[in-house]
Design an enzyme around this catalytic site. Structure first.
Site, short mmCIF file in Angstrom:
data_model
loop_
_atom_site.label_atom_id
_atom_site.label_comp_id
_atom_site.label_asym_id
_atom_site.label_seq_id
_atom_site.Cartn_x
_atom_site.Cartn_y
_atom_site.Cartn_z
N LYS A 1 -5.64 4.60 -2.80
CA LYS A 1 -5.22 3.70 -1.71
C LYS A 1 -4.92 4.48 -0.43
CE LYS A 1 -0.75 2.34 -1.92
NZ LYS A 1 0.20 2.47 -0.84
N CYS B 1 -1.60 5.21 -5.85
CA CYS B 1 -1.38 5.88 -4.55
C CYS B 1 -2.60 6.64 -4.01
CB CYS B 1 -0.20 6.84 -4.66
SG CYS B 1 1.36 5.99 -4.85
N LEU C 1 -5.11 21.21 -10.73
CA LEU C 1 -6.36 21.95 -10.94
C LEU C 1 -6.80 21.92 -12.40
CD1 LEU C 1 -6.13 25.18 -8.72
CD2 LEU C 1 -7.51 23.14 -8.34
N GLY D 1 -10.37 16.52 -14.97
CA GLY D 1 -10.08 15.27 -15.67
C GLY D 1 -11.14 14.24 -15.37
N1 LIG Z 1 4.35 4.58 -7.35
C1 LIG Z 1 4.38 5.81 -6.83
O1 LIG Z 1 4.22 6.81 -7.54
C2 LIG Z 1 4.63 5.99 -5.35
C3 LIG Z 1 4.97 7.27 -4.87
C4 LIG Z 1 5.21 7.41 -3.51
C5 LIG Z 1 5.10 6.32 -2.66
N2 LIG Z 1 4.75 5.11 -3.16
C6 LIG Z 1 4.70 3.96 -2.25
O2 LIG Z 1 5.91 3.22 -2.44
C7 LIG Z 1 5.65 1.81 -2.27
C8 LIG Z 1 6.08 1.06 -3.50
O3 LIG Z 1 5.28 1.47 -4.58
P1 LIG Z 1 5.63 1.04 -6.07
O4 LIG Z 1 4.66 1.73 -6.93
O5 LIG Z 1 7.08 1.22 -6.31
O6 LIG Z 1 5.30 -0.52 -6.00
P2 LIG Z 1 5.67 -1.65 -7.06
O7 LIG Z 1 4.61 -2.66 -6.96
O8 LIG Z 1 5.97 -1.02 -8.38
O9 LIG Z 1 7.03 -2.26 -6.53
C9 LIG Z 1 7.15 -3.07 -5.41
C10 LIG Z 1 8.29 -4.04 -5.64
O10 LIG Z 1 8.56 -4.72 -4.42
C11 LIG Z 1 8.93 -6.05 -4.73
N3 LIG Z 1 8.82 -6.87 -3.52
C12 LIG Z 1 7.70 -7.33 -2.91
N4 LIG Z 1 8.03 -8.05 -1.82
C13 LIG Z 1 9.38 -8.04 -1.73
C14 LIG Z 1 10.31 -8.60 -0.81
N5 LIG Z 1 9.92 -9.31 0.25
N6 LIG Z 1 11.62 -8.40 -1.03
C15 LIG Z 1 12.05 -7.70 -2.10
N7 LIG Z 1 11.22 -7.14 -3.01
C16 LIG Z 1 9.89 -7.31 -2.81
C17 LIG Z 1 7.98 -6.43 -5.85
O11 LIG Z 1 8.45 -7.54 -6.58
C18 LIG Z 1 7.97 -5.13 -6.67
O12 LIG Z 1 8.97 -5.14 -7.66
C19 LIG Z 1 4.18 1.70 -1.95
O13 LIG Z 1 4.02 1.70 -0.56
C20 LIG Z 1 3.59 2.98 -2.52
O14 LIG Z 1 2.40 3.35 -1.88
C21 LIG Z 1 4.52 4.91 -4.49
#
Ligand SMILES: NC(=O)c1ccc[n+]([C@@H]2O[C@H](COP(=O)([O-])OP(=O)(O)OC[C@H]3O[C@@H](n4cnc5c(N)ncnc54)[C@H](O)[C@@H]3O)[C@@H](O)[C@H]2O)c1
EC number: 1.1.1.22
Length: 432
Positions: A260, A257, A247, A250
């Protein structure tokens, strides 16, 4: 327990480190060989508080390993690969299915797949069908992640809840054992079906985005009515039914996230033949926010064409190096489109990863003071603590900022002090 985490990005790395801290032996796998080499040899390829120290410690204790290949005896897989969305909310599940394919190529029947990546409603059950079609039999559980970058390890080890979406009790028993140290801390353990677990994740982010977008809209009304945004946020947040988080007001929400997940959830409504009126409105409101902010900046500066504007903070929030979907970048794009010249500074961003349409008009600096050189105004776009400790007295005395205009999109500076120092200070809810 022996656990494999697949996809060592922001979530995968924290999951791997967090599970190892809980006492498991964790193997982190990623297809990005450079990332694995950086993890093995340092420095850590992404910035998150305290994580490098923990990696070193857990590595020395042999509780944490990284590699580009699976190990033969791996049976429990946390899938944390990226799930990017297109503009219409379609989620690209190719990385998730590629990871699954690479696992089923070697693992015997009976493995456990835990989907931590955020996926559209119904994905876990579709994966079950996919595995059946491939004539393999593995359990699939939805275990969404709620960590916040910048506080990620703390959040992993102290979550508000653990959500498990499983169709069979055998999986639930394994997960109870796996998360036992957290359950001992009385962290709520919500057992449900996979579809509901997936929906909880996206719906949670939709609620947060709603909260931010509504507060930002109210901030605009504060400007017109001269109401006090800080007091308004406090007054709303002290209501326990609403809560204080998210709250502050910004430049709009961003990151990899919230935008998306809302687009994806909105698409799910559409696919199931139901109209969501709220989600598209939240997206629209947030997109308008960036234009509104740039219009205000333009008005304050009396036009921005060929003017140098310094901007502090490129990440989507403080305490991370993540610039994906950052509001700062959206604002910079709009400023560049109006032919402003940008001097950018951020304490953690890897500048070489940023791309812009108008490359010649943007320059990055490694020092906040140098960033101000010849600038008409300073915009504070991300709430890094260090920006509060900048010596503005010195900046004023030495005349480093040409027009002495500071536009604070996060309301982190002390208004009275900054004004006493002789700056024209513009902040959210009052001037913007
Ligand atoms: N970033 C956040 O704050 C957050 C929080 C909660 C949930 N999520 C969810 O978590 C998931 C990951 O997000 P992130 O931010 O960590 O993504 P990211 O892009 O930082 O990391 C994804 C990783 O997966 C790897 N990868 C892709 N294909 C692959 C495969 N076949 N085998 C092995 N590694 C593989 C990539 O090289 C990369 O390092 C997403 O679905 C996102 O929505 C993200």
């Amino acid at each position: 327990m022996y656990i494999t985490v697949v996809g060592i990005g922001y979530v995968g790395l924290i999951t791997a480190v967090g599970l190892a801290i809980l006492g498991h032996t964790v193997h982190g796998v990623d297809i990005d060989a450079q990332k694995i080499a950086d993890l093995l040899n340092g420095p850590c390829p992404l910035y998150e508080k305290n994580v490098q120290k923990k990696i070193n410690y857990l590595y020395a204790k042999k509780l944490l390993h990284f590699g580009t290949h699976y190990r033969r005896h791996d049976r429990i897989f946390f899938l944390t690969v990226g799930t990017p969305a297109s503009q219409d909310g379609t989620i690209d599940l190719t990385p998730l299915y590629a990871a699954i394919d690479s696992i089923i190529a070697f693992v015997p029947n009976g493995a456990l797949f835990l989907i931590k990546s955020t996926v559209p409603v119904g994905t876990s059950r579709k994966i079950v069908h996919y595995l059946r079609e491939k004539n393999v039999c593995h359990a699939v559980v939805s275990n969404p992640e709620f960590l916040r970058e910048g506080n990620a390890l703390y959040d992993f080890l102290n979550p508000d809840r653990i959500v498990i979406g499983a169709d069979n009790t055998h999986c639930t028993a394994i997960l109870t054992k796996l998360y036992q140290p957290l359950l001992n801390k009385k962290i709520p353990f919500l057992l449900t079906d996979p579809t509901t677990a997936e929906l909880i994740k996206q719906a949670s982010n939709a609620f947060l985005a709603n909260k931010i977008a509504l507060l930002n809209e109210l901030s605009d009304l504060c400007v017109q009515t001269k109401a006090d945004l800080g007091a308004l946020s406090l007054g709303i947040g002290l209501d326990k039914r609403i809560g204080e988080a998210y709250l502050k007001g910004g430049p709009g929400f961003g990151g990899s996230c919230l935008p998306k997940d809302i687009r994806s959830l909105s698409r799910s409504f559409h696919q199931y033949g139901i109209a969501s009126h709220i989600l598209p409105a939240v997206i629209t409101a947030n997109n308008h926010r960036f234009t509104y902010i740039v219009n205000r900046i333009t008005a304050i500066l009396g036009g921005i064409k060929n003017k140098i504007i310094a901007l502090y903070g490129l990440t989507f929030k403080a305490d991370t190096d993540d610039t994906r979907g950052s509001p700062s970048l959206s604002i910079i794009e709009l400023l560049l489109a109006q032919k402003a010249i940008i001097h950018g500074y951020d304490p953690k961003t890897k500048y070489d990863l940023l791309t812009y349409n108008e490359k010649g008009s943007i320059k990055f600096f490694s020092n906040p003071e140098e960033t101000l050189c010849e600038a008409e105004a300073l915009i504070i776009a991300t709430e890094w603590d260090m920006f509060q400790n900048i010596d503005f007295e010195k900046i004023k005395t030495k005349g480093m900022l040409k027009s002495n205009i500071i536009i604070d999109l996060r309301n982190i500076l002390n208004k009275n002090l900054i004004q006493q120092q002789g700056f024209s200070y513009y902040c959210l809810g009052r001037d913007i």
